[in-house]
Design an enzyme around this catalytic site. Structure first.
Site, mmCIF file in Angstrom:
data_model
loop_
_atom_site.group_PDB
_atom_site.id
_atom_site.type_symbol
_atom_site.label_atom_id
_atom_site.label_comp_id
_atom_site.label_asym_id
_atom_site.label_seq_id
_atom_site.Cartn_x
_atom_site.Cartn_y
_atom_site.Cartn_z
ATOM 1 N N ASP A 144 0.815 -1.114 0.110
ATOM 2 C CA ASP A 144 -0.106 0.050 0.062
ATOM 3 C C ASP A 144 0.836 1.403 0.014
ATOM 4 O O ASP A 144 0.293 2.274 -0.628
ATOM 5 C CB ASP A 144 -1.014 -0.110 1.270
ATOM 6 C CG ASP A 144 -1.825 -0.989 1.188
ATOM 7 O OD1 ASP A 144 -2.471 -1.328 -0.029
ATOM 8 O OD2 ASP A 144 -2.204 -1.831 2.231
ATOM 9 N N ASN A 184 -4.399 8.588 2.045
ATOM 10 C CA ASN A 184 -4.871 7.948 3.355
ATOM 11 C C ASN A 184 -5.418 9.104 4.400
ATOM 12 O O ASN A 184 -6.623 8.953 4.642
ATOM 13 C CB ASN A 184 -3.767 7.380 4.109
ATOM 14 C CG ASN A 184 -3.810 5.692 3.571
ATOM 15 O OD1 ASN A 184 -4.495 5.431 2.897
ATOM 16 N ND2 ASN A 184 -2.551 5.112 3.994
ATOM 17 N N ASP A 186 -3.929 12.462 22.165
ATOM 18 C CA ASP A 186 -2.799 12.339 21.580
ATOM 19 C C ASP A 186 -2.902 13.025 20.179
ATOM 20 O O ASP A 186 -1.688 13.212 19.469
ATOM 21 C CB ASP A 186 -2.401 11.146 21.359
ATOM 22 C CG ASP A 186 -1.908 10.207 22.516
ATOM 23 O OD1 ASP A 186 -1.483 11.131 23.628
ATOM 24 O OD2 ASP A 186 -1.366 8.976 22.592
HETATM 25 N N1 LIG Z 1 -0.909 2.559 14.117
HETATM 26 C C1 LIG Z 1 -1.300 2.470 12.878
HETATM 27 O O1 LIG Z 1 -1.958 1.699 12.394
HETATM 28 C C2 LIG Z 1 -0.501 3.411 12.079
HETATM 29 C C3 LIG Z 1 0.426 4.211 12.458
HETATM 30 C C4 LIG Z 1 1.109 4.886 11.770
HETATM 31 C C5 LIG Z 1 0.828 4.970 10.205
HETATM 32 N N2 LIG Z 1 0.067 4.203 9.867
HETATM 33 C C6 LIG Z 1 -0.393 4.173 8.509
HETATM 34 O O2 LIG Z 1 0.533 3.848 7.707
HETATM 35 C C7 LIG Z 1 0.480 4.520 6.227
HETATM 36 C C8 LIG Z 1 1.811 4.899 5.519
HETATM 37 O O3 LIG Z 1 1.851 3.633 4.925
HETATM 38 P P1 LIG Z 1 3.119 3.259 4.546
HETATM 39 O O4 LIG Z 1 3.250 1.789 3.654
HETATM 40 O O5 LIG Z 1 3.939 4.132 3.857
HETATM 41 O O6 LIG Z 1 4.152 3.023 6.022
HETATM 42 P P2 LIG Z 1 4.591 1.819 6.519
HETATM 43 O O7 LIG Z 1 5.617 1.031 5.799
HETATM 44 O O8 LIG Z 1 5.010 1.961 8.173
HETATM 45 O O9 LIG Z 1 3.381 0.801 6.675
HETATM 46 C C9 LIG Z 1 2.094 0.863 7.306
HETATM 47 C C10 LIG Z 1 1.183 -0.189 7.240
HETATM 48 O O10 LIG Z 1 -0.097 0.415 7.102
HETATM 49 C C11 LIG Z 1 -0.658 -0.261 5.834
HETATM 50 N N3 LIG Z 1 -1.712 0.675 4.874
HETATM 51 C C12 LIG Z 1 -1.122 1.921 4.295
HETATM 52 N N4 LIG Z 1 -2.235 2.144 3.705
HETATM 53 C C13 LIG Z 1 -3.431 1.568 3.893
HETATM 54 C C14 LIG Z 1 -4.710 1.539 3.748
HETATM 55 N N5 LIG Z 1 -5.172 2.564 3.079
HETATM 56 N N6 LIG Z 1 -5.581 0.785 4.342
HETATM 57 C C15 LIG Z 1 -4.931 -0.343 4.926
HETATM 58 N N7 LIG Z 1 -3.785 -0.631 5.388
HETATM 59 C C16 LIG Z 1 -2.780 0.579 4.928
HETATM 60 C C17 LIG Z 1 0.498 -0.718 4.909
HETATM 61 O O11 LIG Z 1 -0.092 -2.087 4.194
HETATM 62 C C18 LIG Z 1 1.344 -1.034 6.154
HETATM 63 O O12 LIG Z 1 1.373 -2.213 6.459
HETATM 64 C C19 LIG Z 1 -0.131 6.005 7.046
HETATM 65 O O13 LIG Z 1 -0.936 6.563 6.022
HETATM 66 C C20 LIG Z 1 -1.000 5.514 8.016
HETATM 67 O O14 LIG Z 1 -2.232 5.069 7.607
HETATM 68 C C21 LIG Z 1 -0.570 3.340 10.709
HETATM 69 N N1 LIG Z 2 9.377 4.102 -5.331
HETATM 70 C C1 LIG Z 2 9.147 4.181 -4.171
HETATM 71 N N2 LIG Z 2 10.352 5.385 -3.696
HETATM 72 C C2 LIG Z 2 10.659 5.496 -2.384
HETATM 73 N N3 LIG Z 2 9.939 5.102 -1.407
HETATM 74 C C3 LIG Z 2 8.996 4.334 -1.749
HETATM 75 C C4 LIG Z 2 8.542 3.683 -2.994
HETATM 76 N N4 LIG Z 2 7.709 2.990 -3.035
HETATM 77 C C5 LIG Z 2 7.297 2.884 -1.687
HETATM 78 N N5 LIG Z 2 8.129 3.564 -0.879
HETATM 79 C C6 LIG Z 2 8.170 3.668 0.485
HETATM 80 O O1 LIG Z 2 8.640 2.316 1.067
HETATM 81 C C7 LIG Z 2 7.766 1.810 2.050
HETATM 82 C C8 LIG Z 2 7.227 0.491 2.024
HETATM 83 O O2 LIG Z 2 6.604 0.269 0.962
HETATM 84 P P1 LIG Z 2 5.279 -0.817 0.882
HETATM 85 O O3 LIG Z 2 4.236 -0.383 2.040
HETATM 86 O O4 LIG Z 2 4.713 -0.624 -0.559
HETATM 87 O O5 LIG Z 2 6.009 -1.937 1.107
HETATM 88 P P2 LIG Z 2 5.850 -2.972 2.423
HETATM 89 O O6 LIG Z 2 6.074 -2.148 3.736
HETATM 90 O O7 LIG Z 2 6.748 -4.028 2.069
HETATM 91 O O8 LIG Z 2 4.254 -3.354 2.202
HETATM 92 P P3 LIG Z 2 3.414 -3.742 3.439
HETATM 93 O O9 LIG Z 2 3.286 -2.354 4.233
HETATM 94 O O10 LIG Z 2 1.886 -4.122 2.887
HETATM 95 O O11 LIG Z 2 4.167 -4.719 4.403
HETATM 96 C C9 LIG Z 2 6.630 3.143 2.265
HETATM 97 O O12 LIG Z 2 6.879 3.816 3.319
HETATM 98 C C10 LIG Z 2 6.777 3.885 1.117
HETATM 99 O O13 LIG Z 2 6.534 4.912 1.177
#
Ligand SMILES: NC(=O)c1ccc[n+]([C@@H]2O[C@H](COP(=O)([O-])OP(=O)(O)OC[C@H]3O[C@@H](n4cnc5c(N)ncnc54)[C@H](O)[C@@H]3O)[C@@H](O)[C@H]2O)c1
Ligand SMILES: Nc1ncnc2c1ncn2[C@@H]1O[C@H](COP(=O)(O)OP(=O)(O)OP(=O)(O)O)[C@@H](O)[C@H]1O
Length: 585
Positions: free
Chosen positions: A347, A426, A456
């Protein structure tokens, strides 16, 4: 303070004058004299007390100070109300002038386009004559050939004319440096066409634009497509603008605002942008295979990020055809070149893709290579079949709404004096950062006071983001196609603070009050933290540029599958058949 001093007209007399002015006959309050009176009382109180001072005098001066303060507030309130009224008037005038200018500009552009069309039709006719004359000898053969050329050109002209409205907008927008600076223009770009919701048609490459007269044939064109509502499984071509009818005084909803949307290509997609999660071996391997397949089998132009191009070239020098950009300013023009975006990751990669487009976003095909995939319905093992069907179309898409967030500093003169806005797919989170104090946030919805958040922090989420941070903070899960803004507190220090869902059309304003013990921090889709000091505000409203993501089946099926597979939503072992039954009771 001696009584003689108190009686002196210098300080006390002045005070009396200002107090009598505070009970005005005509309601007028002189803020300057009130300020002086308050200052005078302040000075009186600061003077060294002398023996025998009357306690009543102290009480009296305290009372005077309170009255003076109240009067000052009243005067300030009146001044700010007047300023606000003037501001609204000014905004109204500005908007009116802008609309008139846009109307005139639109007419001029249409006129120019019409002239260009007539001129180019004449040019085409001359071209045809030039082709035909030398071919007189082979008249019969040449006739057929020229007919075909003419037909192709006429079809092209017809298509250009048919999409005249959109081209007018493109002509207008070609002057624009930044999409966000020209919100109103872009609004109309994403606006409704005669058939379907909108249609990307004949978009010109920026570089090609400059020498378009010299070589029109080399103009790079974006694939044209049409979006339409899907009614009862059929592809309804017509989109009705009036969703509420009120014929003969009866209010009925003739059309629902949110329906399954279908995308149908009208010309073949030619350019694909692949965005990948960094530092993942499986993603890198898939990327190599996909780039090769798209180029060799589908004959498509492929764009990747500079980092990925380096990786591909390290793999093989044959990847030199892959295109990229040199500096980040070029990213703002990507949407004009790219027909389709493919994401390989979780995501977070979809969020990354969305964040690259600060205006309109091309359709995104998200492949799942992460642990959770709420927005990534496509499986990488079947990428060829999936992409085949997407490139062929029609496909169901989810139009994911984004929030436009603007930080307005305390020092700003008005709400339009903001820093660079953020678009979030998001959520935007306002939290206490490293501070150990409660956040104190004043929340307004379209200028109506909502509440004060003490806890918070607060999450303002889209419905796509409802399954992310907002869910973890106790917010509801909402189908991504439902238009709305989720208002979810983070650990509120109150028993009754339930989350809210606000309608899509409102503007939410979150303010850090002056009496807050600490500043707050805003973060956008979990990135780009910004400090909000006392007096600063965050404005948040629905952005005009949604993120269209391709569905595996359709919006609803994909959403339900993601909460079942991703969250194991309401998973419970089914109760066995044997055991007590109603009839035994
Ligand atoms: N306590 C929490 O659940 C928490 C805390 C901080 C951030 N987040 C989420 O993480 C997002 C950033 O994601 P990232 O991947 O860059 O960071 P990240 O790699 O830390 O991943 C955060 C997790 O949130 C999940 N996620 C992201 N968008 C989602 C959606 N629309 N629906 C369900 N799950 C989703 C991702 O799959 C991942 O598992 C933020 O927008 C926020 O929503 C969640
Ligand atoms: N092309 C990109 N360049 C820089 N950062 C990226 C890029 N694609 C994804 N990221 C960053 O890498 C992080 C992880 O990406 P992503 O959530 O797709 O993978 P993941 O954490 O392995 O998946 P999941 O959360 O489902 O386990 C995210 O914070 C996202 O913002």
């Amino acid at each position: 303070m001696s009584p003689s001093k108190l009686d002196s007209t210098d300080s006390f007399g002045h005070e009396e004058a200002s107090v009598s002015c505070s009970k005005p006959e005509n309601g007028c309050v002189d803020s300057l004299s009130i300020f002086h009176s308050e200052k005078a009382v302040e000075e009186l109180l600061q003077q060294t007390p002398v023996a025998g001072m009357d306690e009543h005098l102290i009480e009296f001066s305290e009372a005077l100070r309170t009255v003076a303060k109240a009067l000052r507030r009243a005067a300030e309130g009146k001044a700010s109300a007047q300023a606000e009224a003037a501001e609204w008037k000014w905004r109204y005038e500005l908007e009116r002038t802008r609309n008139i200018q846009m109307e005139q500009k639109g007419n001029n552009n249409c006129e120019m386009l019409r002239h260009w069309w007539i001129r180019s039709s004449l040019d085409n006719a001359m071209d045809m004559l030039r082709i035909m004359l030398p071919c007189l000898f082979f008249w019969e053969v040449g006739k057929e050939q020229n007919k075909r050329i003419a037909e192709a050109r006429m079809a092209e002209q017809f298509s250009a004319e048919k999409n005249g409205d959109l081209d007018c907008e493109r002509v207008k927008n070609s002057d624009n440096q930044s999409m966000l600076q020209n919100e109103s223009n872009e609004h109309s770009e994403t606006g409704c066409m005669k058939h379907g919701i909108w249609s990307h048609e004949v978009l010109r490459d920026r570089e090609s634009d400059s020498n378009s007269n010299a070589d029109r044939n080399k103009i790079m064109r974006k694939a044209s497509f049409k979006l339409s509502w899907w009614c009862n499984g059929e592809n309804g071509d017509q989109h009705k603008h009036d969703i509420v009818s009120f014929e003969r005084g009866n209010i009925t909803t003739a059309e629902r605002s949110s329906k399954q949307i279908s995308l149908k290509w009208e010309s073949d997609p030619q350019t694909v942008l692949i965005l990948t999660k960094p530092n993942s071996v499986s993603v890198r391997i898939l990327c190599v295979q996909m780039v090769r397949w798209l180029r060799e089998r589908k004959k498509l132009n492929v764009y990747v990020e500079p980092r990925v191009k380096v990786e591909l070239l390290a793999e093989s020098s044959n990847f030199s055809y892959v295109q990229t950009w040199k500096d980040d300013s070029e990213i703002s023009h990507l949407h004009m070149k790219v027909d389709l975006v493919i994401t390989l990751g979780g995501d977070g990669t979809v969020l990354w893709a969305a964040s690259m487009f600060k205006g309109p976003v091309p359709p995104i095909v998200p492949f799942s290579l992460g642990s959770l995939g709420f927005m990534t319905p496509f499986h990488s093992e079947h990428f060829k079949d999936c992409l085949d069907s997407v490139l062929r179309g029609p496909i169901s898409i989810t139009l994911r709404h984004r929030l436009l967030c603007r930080v307005v500093r305390d020092a700003a003169k008005n709400e339009y004096e903001t820093e660079e806005p953020f678009l979030v797919l998001n959520e935007v989170t306002i939290d206490r950062g490293i501070s150990s104090y409660l956040t104190n946030l004043e929340c307004y919805c379209d200028n109506s006071f909502v509440t004060c958040v003490q806890g918070d922090g607060l999450i303002l989420s889209t419905t796509s983001g409802s399954t992310a941070y907002s869910l973890a903070a106790g917010g509801s899960m909402v189908h991504p196609q439902v238009p709305g803004i989720l208002f979810t507190p983070i650990c509120p220090h109150s028993l009754s603070f339930r989350p809210l869902i606000l309608p899509e059309h409102v503007t939410v304003r979150i303010m850090v009050p002056f009496n807050s013990r600490s500043p707050a921090w805003a973060s956008f889709d979990g990135k780009d933290r910004k400090l909000l000091a006392a007096g600063d505000a965050l404005l948040c409203s629905m952005a005009p540029w949604p993120v269209p993501t391709a569905c595996q089946v359709d919006s609803t099926n994909d959403f339900l599958r993601s909460i079942h597979d991703g969250l194991h939503w309401n998973l419970r072992k089914t109760q066995s058949f044997d055991g007590p039954r109603d009839r035994d009771l």
